[in-house]
Motif scaffolding. Structure first.
Motif, mmCIF file in Angstrom:
data_model
loop_
_atom_site.group_PDB
_atom_site.id
_atom_site.type_symbol
_atom_site.label_atom_id
_atom_site.label_comp_id
_atom_site.label_asym_id
_atom_site.label_seq_id
_atom_site.Cartn_x
_atom_site.Cartn_y
_atom_site.Cartn_z
ATOM 1 N N SER A 49 -63.671 56.255 27.676
ATOM 2 C CA SER A 49 -64.349 57.033 28.712
ATOM 3 C C SER A 49 -64.913 58.299 28.071
ATOM 4 O O SER A 49 -64.568 58.646 26.934
ATOM 5 N N TRP A 50 -65.765 59.004 28.812
ATOM 6 C CA TRP A 50 -66.322 60.257 28.290
ATOM 7 C C TRP A 50 -65.217 61.259 28.003
ATOM 8 O O TRP A 50 -65.269 61.987 27.004
ATOM 9 N N GLY A 51 -64.202 61.301 28.839
ATOM 10 C CA GLY A 51 -63.075 62.214 28.613
ATOM 11 C C GLY A 51 -62.312 61.861 27.347
ATOM 12 O O GLY A 51 -61.896 62.749 26.593
ATOM 13 N N GLU A 52 -62.121 60.567 27.119
ATOM 14 C CA GLU A 52 -61.427 60.126 25.903
ATOM 15 C C GLU A 52 -62.262 60.413 24.664
ATOM 16 O O GLU A 52 -61.721 60.837 23.634
ATOM 17 N N ILE A 53 -63.566 60.210 24.771
ATOM 18 C CA ILE A 53 -64.448 60.548 23.638
ATOM 19 C C ILE A 53 -64.342 62.045 23.348
ATOM 20 O O ILE A 53 -64.255 62.457 22.190
ATOM 21 N N GLY A 54 -64.313 62.848 24.411
ATOM 22 C CA GLY A 54 -64.156 64.290 24.239
ATOM 23 C C GLY A 54 -62.862 64.649 23.526
ATOM 24 O O GLY A 54 -62.841 65.543 22.667
ATOM 25 N N ALA A 55 -61.795 63.959 23.862
ATOM 26 C CA ALA A 55 -60.508 64.203 23.203
ATOM 27 C C ALA A 55 -60.569 63.818 21.730
ATOM 28 O O ALA A 55 -59.998 64.502 20.868
ATOM 29 N N HIS A 56 -61.255 62.742 21.434
ATOM 30 C CA HIS A 56 -61.414 62.326 20.037
ATOM 31 C C HIS A 56 -62.240 63.351 19.258
ATOM 32 O O HIS A 56 -61.898 63.706 18.125
ATOM 33 N N VAL A 57 -63.329 63.800 19.870
ATOM 34 C CA VAL A 57 -64.161 64.826 19.235
ATOM 35 C C VAL A 57 -63.352 66.114 19.054
ATOM 36 O O VAL A 57 -63.437 66.770 18.002
#
Length: 168
Positions: A49-57
């Motif tokens: 999800s966009w939130g998970e991508i944000g956490a990865h970034v």
């Protein structure tokens, strides 16, 4: 696409980084750039999800900030800093502590092993190899990219990205 990224591209780039660091004491920027590009391609498949991508970034940015501080103080090399950050991008915040702990333990073992090897004379069979002479030199650093790559390959199968891509 995501499966190819996880099973082929990521492990290949980790192995290439480790081998390159061992042989040349350098980790080329293109490895980190390719890791970032491959993560973007895998993330674009919709596994996260966009939130998970944000956490990865966020994980990548955090590691970049810390490792570049270590680089500025001469503790680690710049290639190691960039590789660790690009790897953290793949692993995310959830598995960052595991990655850092395993990398630290593997790096410590690598350092102790290399220091012990440097205390002994090089065998004649390898004494003619330029990379072996360079690695054996006490003034040469530690190819920490080996520990970073090994830790990444140990931790990746535990991640959400892996679980979703392979349906495990």
């Amino acid at each position: 696409m995501a499966t190819i990224g996880l099973l082929v591209v990521f492990p290949f780039l980790m192995a290439f980084a480790a081998a390159n660091d061992l042989l040349t004491m350098l980790i080329p920027n293109r490895i980190s750039v390719l890791l970032i590009a491959a993560f973007a391609a895998v993330a674009a498949t919709g596994l996260l999800s966009w939130g998970e991508i944000g956490a990865h970034v966020g994980a990548g940015a955090l590691v970049l900030a810390v490792t570049f501080s270590l680089f500025a103080f001469g503790v680690i090399g710049g290639g190691d800093a960039k590789l660790a950050a690009a790897t953290a991008l793949w692993l995310g915040m959830d598995h960052l502590p595991d990655y850092l702990l395993i990398a630290a333990l593997a790096g410590g073992a690598l350092t102790l092993g290399l220091l012990a090897a440097r205390a002994q004379p090089l065998p004649h069979a390898v004494a003619r190899l330029p990379f072996a002479l360079h690695l054996h030199d006490a003034k040469t650093g530690i190819p920490y990219g080996i520990a970073l790559a090994a830790a990444a390959l140990v931790v990746l199968p535990e991640t959400l990205l892996w679980t979703r891509a392979l349906g495990v």
